[in-house]
Design a protein around this motif. Structure first.
Motif, PDB file in Angstrom:
ATOM      1  N   TRP A 261       0.842  -1.209   0.000  1.00 62.44           N
ATOM      2  CA  TRP A 261       0.000   0.000   0.000  1.00 62.44           C
ATOM      3  C   TRP A 261       0.875   1.256   0.000  1.00 62.44           C
ATOM      4  O   TRP A 261       0.610   2.208  -0.745  1.00 62.44           O
ATOM      5  N   LEU A 262       1.920   1.268   0.842  1.00 63.85           N
ATOM      6  CA  LEU A 262       2.832   2.411   0.883  1.00 63.85           C
ATOM      7  C   LEU A 262       3.529   2.601  -0.464  1.00 63.85           C
ATOM      8  O   LEU A 262       3.611   3.725  -0.985  1.00 63.85           O
ATOM      9  N   THR A 263       3.999   1.507  -1.056  1.00 63.04           N
ATOM     10  CA  THR A 263       4.663   1.584  -2.364  1.00 63.04           C
ATOM     11  C   THR A 263       3.702   2.084  -3.441  1.00 63.04           C
ATOM     12  O   THR A 263       4.054   2.932  -4.271  1.00 63.04           O
ATOM     13  N   GLY A 264       2.469   1.564  -3.413  1.00 63.73           N
ATOM     14  CA  GLY A 264       1.483   1.985  -4.413  1.00 63.73           C
ATOM     15  C   GLY A 264       1.156   3.460  -4.311  1.00 63.73           C
ATOM     16  O   GLY A 264       0.988   4.148  -5.333  1.00 63.73           O
ATOM     17  N   CYS A 265       1.067   3.988  -3.084  1.00 55.14           N
ATOM     18  CA  CYS A 265       0.786   5.416  -2.920  1.00 55.14           C
ATOM     19  C   CYS A 265       1.921   6.270  -3.488  1.00 55.14           C
ATOM     20  O   CYS A 265       1.674   7.301  -4.127  1.00 55.14           O
ATOM     21  N   ILE A 266       3.158   5.846  -3.284  1.00 55.40           N
ATOM     22  CA  ILE A 266       4.291   6.603  -3.820  1.00 55.40           C
ATOM     23  C   ILE A 266       4.285   6.560  -5.342  1.00 55.40           C
ATOM     24  O   ILE A 266       4.553   7.567  -6.008  1.00 55.40           O
ATOM     25  N   VAL A 267       3.963   5.406  -5.920  1.00 49.41           N
ATOM     26  CA  VAL A 267       3.921   5.285  -7.379  1.00 49.41           C
ATOM     27  C   VAL A 267       2.821   6.157  -7.966  1.00 49.41           C
ATOM     28  O   VAL A 267       3.034   6.926  -8.910  1.00 49.41           O
ATOM     29  N   VAL A 268       1.606   6.053  -7.398  1.00 48.25           N
ATOM     30  CA  VAL A 268       0.437   6.718  -7.987  1.00 48.25           C
ATOM     31  C   VAL A 268       0.429   8.213  -7.713  1.00 48.25           C
ATOM     32  O   VAL A 268       0.093   9.019  -8.599  1.00 48.25           O
ATOM     33  N   TYR A 269       0.812   8.615  -6.511  1.00 46.70           N
ATOM     34  CA  TYR A 269       0.741  10.036  -6.160  1.00 46.70           C
ATOM     35  C   TYR A 269       2.070  10.761  -6.345  1.00 46.70           C
ATOM     36  O   TYR A 269       2.105  11.989  -6.248  1.00 46.70           O
ATOM     37  N   GLY A 270       3.135  10.022  -6.613  1.00 47.74           N
ATOM     38  CA  GLY A 270       4.443  10.638  -6.800  1.00 47.74           C
ATOM     39  C   GLY A 270       5.001  10.449  -8.188  1.00 47.74           C
ATOM     40  O   GLY A 270       5.105  11.399  -8.971  1.00 47.74           O
ATOM     41  N   LEU A 271       5.346   9.214  -8.549  1.00 46.68           N
ATOM     42  CA  LEU A 271       6.032   8.953  -9.816  1.00 46.68           C
ATOM     43  C   LEU A 271       5.149   9.187 -11.039  1.00 46.68           C
ATOM     44  O   LEU A 271       5.544   9.891 -11.967  1.00 46.68           O
ATOM     45  N   LEU A 272       3.960   8.588 -11.050  1.00 46.10           N
ATOM     46  CA  LEU A 272       3.129   8.658 -12.259  1.00 46.10           C
ATOM     47  C   LEU A 272       2.700  10.075 -12.630  1.00 46.10           C
ATOM     48  O   LEU A 272       2.739  10.441 -13.816  1.00 46.10           O
ATOM     49  N   PRO A 273       2.283  10.928 -11.676  1.00 45.37           N
ATOM     50  CA  PRO A 273       1.942  12.307 -12.079  1.00 45.37           C
ATOM     51  C   PRO A 273       3.124  13.046 -12.689  1.00 45.37           C
ATOM     52  O   PRO A 273       2.959  13.786 -13.663  1.00 45.37           O
ATOM     53  N   ARG A 274       4.311  12.847 -12.139  1.00 47.68           N
ATOM     54  CA  ARG A 274       5.483  13.531 -12.695  1.00 47.68           C
ATOM     55  C   ARG A 274       5.811  13.021 -14.087  1.00 47.68           C
ATOM     56  O   ARG A 274       6.140  13.812 -14.991  1.00 47.68           O
ATOM     57  N   LEU A 275       5.722  11.714 -14.313  1.00 50.37           N
ATOM     58  CA  LEU A 275       5.976  11.173 -15.649  1.00 50.37           C
ATOM     59  C   LEU A 275       4.951  11.701 -16.652  1.00 50.37           C
ATOM     60  O   LEU A 275       5.296  12.063 -17.790  1.00 50.37           O
ATOM     61  N   ALA A 276       3.684  11.725 -16.240  1.00 50.26           N
ATOM     62  CA  ALA A 276       2.634  12.229 -17.138  1.00 50.26           C
ATOM     63  C   ALA A 276       2.868  13.690 -17.483  1.00 50.26           C
ATOM     64  O   ALA A 276       2.697  14.110 -18.642  1.00 50.26           O
ATOM     65  N   LEU A 277       3.296  14.488 -16.500  1.00 46.38           N
ATOM     66  CA  LEU A 277       3.526  15.914 -16.753  1.00 46.38           C
ATOM     67  C   LEU A 277       4.783  16.142 -17.583  1.00 46.38           C
ATOM     68  O   LEU A 277       4.862  17.128 -18.327  1.00 46.38           O
ATOM     69  N   VAL A 278       5.769  15.256 -17.481  1.00 41.77           N
ATOM     70  CA  VAL A 278       6.931  15.341 -18.380  1.00 41.77           C
ATOM     71  C   VAL A 278       6.474  15.179 -19.829  1.00 41.77           C
ATOM     72  O   VAL A 278       6.855  15.962 -20.716  1.00 41.77           O
TER      73      VAL A 278
END
Length: 468
Positions: A261-278
Motif C-alpha cells: 500500500w505504501l509503495t502503491g501510494c508513492i507510485v500513484v501520487y508521486g512517480l506517475l503524475p510527474r511522468l505524465a507531466l513530463v
C-alpha cells in the motif's frame, strides 16, 4: 541549412535579439556597421533586425556566453539531479533505516510525498498566473540560474540573457511548461530511485509497519487508508482491510499489504503524475516552440524597421538626358592599349578592406581606391589616359545604386581603356542575384552594355591576368 538546423538556431538567435533590446534600454549601441552589414545580407525585415543583434552581440560576447551555457547546461542538470537523488535516498533511508526497523506508514508517506505535492501545487497554480509571473522557486529555475552563473561568471551577461530567455518563454506561454519539463523530469528520476531503494529494503529486510496517534480517532485512519488506497488499487496494489489497520500487530500477510500500500501510494501520487507531466510538457513545448520569437510590434523593433527602410537603396535615376540611350562610347583601338590591368575601388564604404582579400596582382597591375569626388575622378582619368590599360576592374558596393554621376564616370573611363568590368562586393548569397541584376539592367538602360557586372571575384578576373 536544413529545417532542423534552422529551428535549433532560431531560439538562441531570438534570445540574443531580445538581450540586445534589454541592453539598449540603458542606452543605444554604436550600430552603424551592424546596420550596414545586416541590410546587405537580406531584405527580410525581421531577419535584418536579428542579423543586427547578432553583430552587436558578438561585440559584447552574448553568442559565446550563450554557447557556453548550452554546453554547461547538461552537466549542471546532471549535478542537480545527483543532489536531488541523494536527498531522495536520504529520505528513503530515514524511512527504512531505523535501528528498530519500525515504519510509521503515515509519517513515511508524508515525508516522501510532502514536498513533492507542495511544489506540484505551486506549478499547477503557475499555469493560471499571467505570463511572466511564474514562480522562481522551481528546480528548473535553480538549474537555469546555476547554468547562467557557471557559463558567465561574475562579470558575464547572464542576467540579461536569463531575462531575454524567460521573456520569450513567457510570451509564447511556454514558461511553466519549459520549467516543468525540467522539474518534472528531475522529480521522476528522484522517485524512481527512492522506489528502488525502498523496494530493495522491504524485499530483503524485515520491517514492522503501523500507524500511531494520540488524539485522532482510529476510524479516521481506516477511512484515510481506504481513500488513499483507491487509486493504487486500480492498478493492482492491495488496500489494507479495516481489521488490518486497527490491528496492533498484524501478521506477515498484513505487513506485506501495508508495504505494498505504501509503495502503491508513492507510485500513484508521486512517480506517475510527474511522468505524465513530463510527457505533457514535452508535447506543449513541441507545439508552441514556433512562437519563440520577439514581439516585432514593440516600439523598439518598429523603430529599427523604420531605420532599415531608410537605408534601402534609392531607385536608379533616369538616364542622363544629355546622352542618347543605347549609344556606347567608343574606346581605344587595340594597338593603342598596353597590357595593364587597373583595379579601382569606387565609392566603397570606409570600413571595406582594401585591396580586396584574395587578389594576387601581377607586376603589370595598378590598384587604386577613390572616394568618388571630382578631384579623385579627374586624377584617375588622367592616369588612365597616360597608361591606356587593356582592362579596368571597377570595384563597387553591391548595395549602392548607380546614378548619373556613375554613368558619366563610366563613359569617361571607357574612353581610356579597352575593357571595363564591375565587381559588386558584399553581395550576400541571398541578395547577390538581385544586386547584380539591378546593375545589369541599369547598364543596359544607359547604353553601357560593354561594362559587365559580376558579384564573384573569380568571374570578374577571368582572363584579365590576375587570379584570386
Amino acid at each position: 541549412m536544413t529545417n532542423t538546423a534552422l529551428r535549433e538556431s532560431a531560439f538562441p538567435d531570438a534570445v540574443v535579439t531580445e538581450a540586445i533590446r534589454w541592453t539598449e534600454e540603458k542606452g543605444p549601441l554604436d550600430d552603424a556597421q551592424a546596420m550596414r552589414i545586416a541590410a546587405s545580407r537580406t531584405a527580410n525585415e525581421h531577419a535584418r533586425i536579428t542579423a543586427r543583434a547578432l553583430q552587436l552581440g558578438e561585440r559584447i560576447g552574448l553568442p559565446s556566453e550563450l554557447a557556453r551555457a548550452r554546453q554547461w547546461g547538461p552537466w549542471v542538470l546532471l549535478g542537480l539531479i545527483a543532489l536531488v537523488v541523494v536527498a531522495g535516498l536520504g529520505l528513503a533511508g530515514n524511512v527504512v533505516g531505523g535501528g528498530e526497523r519500525h515504519i510509521n506508514v503515515i509519517v513515511a508517506l508524508v515525508s516522501l510525498l510532502g514536498i513533492h505535492l507542495v511544489t506540484l501545487l505551486l506549478w499547477l497554480v503557475g499555469l493560471w498566473l499571467p505570463p511572466g509571473s511564474f514562480s522562481t522557486s522551481s528546480l528548473a529555475w535553480i538549474w537555469l540560474s546555476l547554468t547562467a552563473r557557471v557559463a558567465g561568471g561574475k562579470r558575464g551577461q547572464a542576467p540579461v540573457l536569463v531575462r531575454a530567455a524567460t521573456g520569450l518563454l513567457a510570451r509564447a506561454r511556454l514558461l511553466p511548461w519549459a520549467f516543468g519539463l525540467v522539474s518534472h523530469g528531475i522529480w521522476s528520476i528522484s522517485f524512481a530511485v527512492v522506489l528502488a531503494a525502498l523496494l530493495f529494503a522491504l524485499a530483503f529486510r524485515s520491517y514492522t509497519l503501523s500507524w500511531e496517534t494520540t488524539i485522532l480517532d482510529p476510524a479516521f485512519f481506516v477511512r484515510a487508508v481506504q481513500v488513499l488506497g483507491w487509486a493504487p488499487a486500480q492498478i493492482g496494489f492491495p488496500v489494507p482491510e479495516a481489521q488490518t489497520v486497527l490491528s496492533s500487530a498484524p501478521g506477515a500477510a498484513g505487513q506485506r499489504t501495508w508495504a505494498l500500500w505504501l509503495t502503491g501510494c508513492i507510485v500513484v501520487y508521486g512517480l506517475l503524475p510527474r511522468l505524465a507531466l513530463v510527457l505533457l510538457s514535452a508535447v506543449v513545448w513541441r507545439r508552441r516552440r514556433a512562437a519563440l520569437q520577439p514581439d516585432w510590434s514593440e516600439p523598439y523593433y518598429r523603430k529599427l524597421a523604420a531605420r532599415f527602410a531608410a537605408l534601402a537603396p534609392p531607385s536608379i535615376v533616369d538616364a542622363d538626358p544629355g546622352r542618347a540611350p543605347g549609344i556606347a562610347p567608343s574606346g581605344l583601338a587595340p594597338s593603342q592599349l598596353r597590357d595593364t590591368l587597373f583595379v579601382v575601388g569606387f565609392e566603397l564604404p570606409p570600413d571595406a578592406p582594401w585591396p580586396p582579400q584574395g587578389l594576387h596582382a601581377s607586376a603589370a597591375t595598378e590598384i587604386q581606391r577613390i572616394d568618388g569626388s571630382a578631384p579623385a575622378r579627374r586624377g584617375l582619368l588622367d592616369r588612365l589616359a597616360e597608361v591606356r590599360p587593356r582592362a579596368v576592374l571597377l570595384v563597387c558596393h553591391a548595395a549602392s545604386s548607380p546614378d548619373r554621376g556613375t554613368e558619366r564616370f563610366l563613359r569617361d573611363l571607357l574612353a581610356h581603356c579597352g575593357e571595363c568590368r564591375l565587381w559588386l562586393t558584399d553581395a550576400a548569397k541571398d541578395a547577390a542575384a538581385d544586386a547584380s541584376q539591378r546593375w545589369i539592367d541599369w547598364l543596359r538602360a544607359t547604353g553601357l552594355p560593354r561594362v559587365t557586372a559580376m558579384h564573384r571575384l573569380e568571374d570578374a578576373l577571368e582572363g584579365l591576368g590576375a587570379t584570386p
